[in-house]
Design a protein around this motif. Structure first.
Motif, PDB file in Angstrom:
ATOM      1  N   HIS A   4      -3.475  12.413  -7.750  1.00  0.00           N
ATOM      2  CA  HIS A   4      -3.599  11.310  -8.156  1.00  0.00           C
ATOM      3  C   HIS A   4      -2.879  10.405  -6.806  1.00  0.00           C
ATOM      4  O   HIS A   4      -3.388   9.140  -7.213  1.00  0.00           O
ATOM      5  CB  HIS A   4      -2.900  11.115  -9.473  1.00  0.00           C
ATOM      6  N   ALA A   5      -1.650  10.503  -6.488  1.00  0.00           N
ATOM      7  CA  ALA A   5      -0.912   9.936  -5.458  1.00  0.00           C
ATOM      8  C   ALA A   5      -1.874   9.562  -4.630  1.00  0.00           C
ATOM      9  O   ALA A   5      -1.849   8.341  -3.802  1.00  0.00           O
ATOM     10  CB  ALA A   5       0.731  10.450  -5.287  1.00  0.00           C
ATOM     11  N   ASP A   6      -2.176  10.823  -4.387  1.00  0.00           N
ATOM     12  CA  ASP A   6      -2.981  10.647  -2.842  1.00  0.00           C
ATOM     13  C   ASP A   6      -4.440   9.480  -2.746  1.00  0.00           C
ATOM     14  O   ASP A   6      -4.547   8.697  -2.409  1.00  0.00           O
ATOM     15  CB  ASP A   6      -3.897  12.185  -2.468  1.00  0.00           C
ATOM     16  N   ASP A   7      -5.119   9.875  -4.225  1.00  0.00           N
ATOM     17  CA  ASP A   7      -6.063   8.551  -4.652  1.00  0.00           C
ATOM     18  C   ASP A   7      -5.613   7.215  -5.029  1.00  0.00           C
ATOM     19  O   ASP A   7      -6.448   6.017  -4.194  1.00  0.00           O
ATOM     20  CB  ASP A   7      -6.650   8.782  -6.103  1.00  0.00           C
ATOM     21  N   THR A   8      -4.955   6.927  -5.136  1.00  0.00           N
ATOM     22  CA  THR A   8      -3.937   5.835  -5.216  1.00  0.00           C
ATOM     23  C   THR A   8      -4.200   5.363  -4.077  1.00  0.00           C
ATOM     24  O   THR A   8      -4.043   4.229  -3.721  1.00  0.00           O
ATOM     25  CB  THR A   8      -2.665   5.477  -6.123  1.00  0.00           C
ATOM     26  N   ARG A   9      -3.114   5.752  -3.037  1.00  0.00           N
ATOM     27  CA  ARG A   9      -2.096   5.836  -1.651  1.00  0.00           C
ATOM     28  C   ARG A   9      -4.390   5.061  -0.916  1.00  0.00           C
ATOM     29  O   ARG A   9      -4.266   4.039  -0.290  1.00  0.00           O
ATOM     30  CB  ARG A   9      -1.802   6.591  -1.129  1.00  0.00           C
ATOM     31  N   LEU A  10      -4.769   6.529  -0.700  1.00  0.00           N
ATOM     32  CA  LEU A  10      -6.238   6.187  -0.387  1.00  0.00           C
ATOM     33  C   LEU A  10      -7.436   4.525  -0.679  1.00  0.00           C
ATOM     34  O   LEU A  10      -7.465   3.687  -0.003  1.00  0.00           O
ATOM     35  CB  LEU A  10      -6.965   7.210  -0.350  1.00  0.00           C
ATOM     36  N   ARG A  11      -7.220   5.200  -2.259  1.00  0.00           N
ATOM     37  CA  ARG A  11      -7.544   3.057  -2.936  1.00  0.00           C
ATOM     38  C   ARG A  11      -6.623   2.077  -1.647  1.00  0.00           C
ATOM     39  O   ARG A  11      -7.386   1.309  -1.765  1.00  0.00           O
ATOM     40  CB  ARG A  11      -7.746   3.045  -4.231  1.00  0.00           C
ATOM     41  N   ALA A  12      -5.557   2.196  -2.000  1.00  0.00           N
ATOM     42  CA  ALA A  12      -4.573   0.716  -1.556  1.00  0.00           C
ATOM     43  C   ALA A  12      -5.507   0.747  -0.333  1.00  0.00           C
ATOM     44  O   ALA A  12      -5.617  -0.334   0.454  1.00  0.00           O
ATOM     45  CB  ALA A  12      -3.384   0.906  -1.694  1.00  0.00           C
ATOM     46  N   LEU A  13      -5.107   1.312   0.993  1.00  0.00           N
ATOM     47  CA  LEU A  13      -5.245   1.098   1.974  1.00  0.00           C
ATOM     48  C   LEU A  13      -7.084   1.049   2.344  1.00  0.00           C
ATOM     49  O   LEU A  13      -7.416  -0.159   2.836  1.00  0.00           O
ATOM     50  CB  LEU A  13      -4.607   3.217   2.668  1.00  0.00           C
ATOM     51  N   LEU A  14      -8.284   1.458   1.500  1.00  0.00           N
ATOM     52  CA  LEU A  14      -9.673   0.957   1.586  1.00  0.00           C
ATOM     53  C   LEU A  14      -9.795  -0.270   1.369  1.00  0.00           C
ATOM     54  O   LEU A  14     -10.397  -1.321   1.960  1.00  0.00           O
ATOM     55  CB  LEU A  14     -10.315   1.886   0.406  1.00  0.00           C
ATOM     56  N   VAL A  15      -9.245  -0.743   0.348  1.00  0.00           N
ATOM     57  CA  VAL A  15      -8.555  -2.146  -0.193  1.00  0.00           C
ATOM     58  C   VAL A  15      -8.490  -3.176   1.290  1.00  0.00           C
ATOM     59  O   VAL A  15      -8.846  -3.783   1.286  1.00  0.00           O
ATOM     60  CB  VAL A  15      -8.335  -2.413  -1.587  1.00  0.00           C
ATOM     61  N   ALA A  16      -7.629  -2.451   1.746  1.00  0.00           N
ATOM     62  CA  ALA A  16      -7.101  -3.076   2.702  1.00  0.00           C
ATOM     63  C   ALA A  16      -8.292  -3.246   4.503  1.00  0.00           C
ATOM     64  O   ALA A  16      -7.343  -2.884   5.325  1.00  0.00           O
ATOM     65  CB  ALA A  16      -5.332  -2.828   3.043  1.00  0.00           C
ATOM     66  N   ALA A  17      -9.789  -2.741   3.953  1.00  0.00           N
ATOM     67  CA  ALA A  17     -10.178  -2.350   5.169  1.00  0.00           C
ATOM     68  C   ALA A  17      -9.921  -1.214   6.375  1.00  0.00           C
ATOM     69  O   ALA A  17     -10.420  -1.446   7.122  1.00  0.00           O
ATOM     70  CB  ALA A  17     -10.343  -3.450   5.866  1.00  0.00           C
ATOM     71  N   ASP A  18      -9.000  -0.156   5.396  1.00  0.00           N
ATOM     72  CA  ASP A  18      -8.600   1.066   6.931  1.00  0.00           C
ATOM     73  C   ASP A  18      -9.510   2.164   6.957  1.00  0.00           C
ATOM     74  O   ASP A  18      -9.989   2.677   5.727  1.00  0.00           O
ATOM     75  CB  ASP A  18      -7.456   1.351   6.603  1.00  0.00           C
ATOM     76  N   GLU A  19     -10.068   1.725   8.229  1.00  0.00           N
ATOM     77  CA  GLU A  19     -11.146   2.563   8.093  1.00  0.00           C
ATOM     78  C   GLU A  19     -10.968   4.567   8.469  1.00  0.00           C
ATOM     79  O   GLU A  19     -11.282   4.757   8.106  1.00  0.00           O
ATOM     80  CB  GLU A  19     -11.875   2.532   9.873  1.00  0.00           C
ATOM     81  N   ALA A  20      -9.257   4.385   9.042  1.00  0.00           N
ATOM     82  CA  ALA A  20      -8.769   6.113   8.818  1.00  0.00           C
ATOM     83  C   ALA A  20      -8.417   6.390   7.345  1.00  0.00           C
ATOM     84  O   ALA A  20      -8.627   7.731   6.945  1.00  0.00           O
ATOM     85  CB  ALA A  20      -7.545   5.933   8.834  1.00  0.00           C
ATOM     86  N   ALA A  21      -8.516   5.604   6.189  1.00  0.00           N
ATOM     87  CA  ALA A  21      -8.362   5.995   5.011  1.00  0.00           C
ATOM     88  C   ALA A  21     -10.554   6.279   4.182  1.00  0.00           C
ATOM     89  O   ALA A  21      -9.744   7.292   3.662  1.00  0.00           O
ATOM     90  CB  ALA A  21      -8.436   5.188   4.268  1.00  0.00           C
ATOM     91  N   LEU A  22     -10.401   5.450   4.834  1.00  0.00           N
ATOM     92  CA  LEU A  22     -12.514   6.622   5.360  1.00  0.00           C
ATOM     93  C   LEU A  22     -12.553   6.981   5.384  1.00  0.00           C
ATOM     94  O   LEU A  22     -13.469   8.139   5.274  1.00  0.00           O
ATOM     95  CB  LEU A  22     -13.207   4.860   5.285  1.00  0.00           C
ATOM     96  N   THR A  23     -11.947   7.357   6.728  1.00  0.00           N
ATOM     97  CA  THR A  23     -12.351   8.747   7.282  1.00  0.00           C
ATOM     98  C   THR A  23     -11.847  10.108   6.779  1.00  0.00           C
ATOM     99  O   THR A  23     -12.270  10.742   6.675  1.00  0.00           O
ATOM    100  CB  THR A  23     -11.312   8.671   8.819  1.00  0.00           C
ATOM    101  N   GLU A  24     -10.857   9.577   5.938  1.00  0.00           N
ATOM    102  CA  GLU A  24     -10.036  10.571   5.334  1.00  0.00           C
ATOM    103  C   GLU A  24     -10.506  10.805   4.428  1.00  0.00           C
ATOM    104  O   GLU A  24     -10.302  12.043   3.451  1.00  0.00           O
ATOM    105  CB  GLU A  24      -8.320   9.642   5.307  1.00  0.00           C
TER     106      GLU A  24
END
Length: 188
Positions: A4-24
């Protein structure tokens, strides 16, 4: 709880358009989404398309994922499942429509038909990928996502006439590339 913490972190990074988060997210969840889509479609190419569309949705609208409602893996699998079912429905409708146009009763496709169709679909996807981005984006929105001219214009942030022009020019260029690749578009 780590998930859940990882998903929340990834969502925040994706909202910020972080391409590395999409890759992850892709590295972590694409195999599950692909396995589900492949079971539904029975076709590796369709399964790949379904997964690609699911991740495009994640990239374009990460705010739609709610970590409190479920895991990112579950949400992506649900998107891939929907896309896979949509692809199957679209193929069925196209087959029925084409047989009606030809004045024939609908028939079940043969293995040869499936192989040829998959090869043609792959060639179209490759030719679309090679188009300049302004045409590729317009074509993807209109034909892969089923958006109207007006919706394409809104998504691209351009006037509706510009969206129509890009689609027409892109389709002309796509037709030229398909013919150069050896596919006859005259219906014969």
């Amino acid at each position: 709880m780590r998930s859940h913490a990882d998903d929340t972190r990834l969502r925040a990074l994706l909202v910020a358009a972080d391409e590395a988060a999409l890759t992850e997210a892709y590295d972590r969840h694409a195999p599950s989404a692909y396995a589900l889509a492949a079971r539904i479609t029975g076709d590796p190419c369709c399964a790949e398309d379904a997964v690609q569309e699911a991740f495009v949705e994640l990239w374009r609208h990460p705010e739609r994922f709610d970590p409190a409602a479920g895991s990112l893996r579950t949400w992506l699998c649900m998107l891939a499942r929907r896309r896979a079912i949509d692809l199957l429905r679209r193929q069925s409708v196209q087959r029925t429509h084409l047989t009606r146009l030809a004045g024939q009763a609908p028939t079940e496709p043969t293995v040869e038909d499936d192989v040829l169709g998959a090869a043609q679909a792959k060639a179209v996807r490759e030719c679309v990928r090679e188009l300049p981005q302004l045409y590729r984006d317009a074509i993807a929105l209109a034909y892969y996502y089923g958006l109207s001219y007006r919706q394409v214009a809104i998504e691209l942030g351009v006037p509706e006439g510009t969206a129509k022009s890009r689609l027409r020019a892109g389709l002309r260029l796509l037709a030229d590339r398909m013919e150069a690749a050896g596919y006859s578009l005259s219906g014969q």
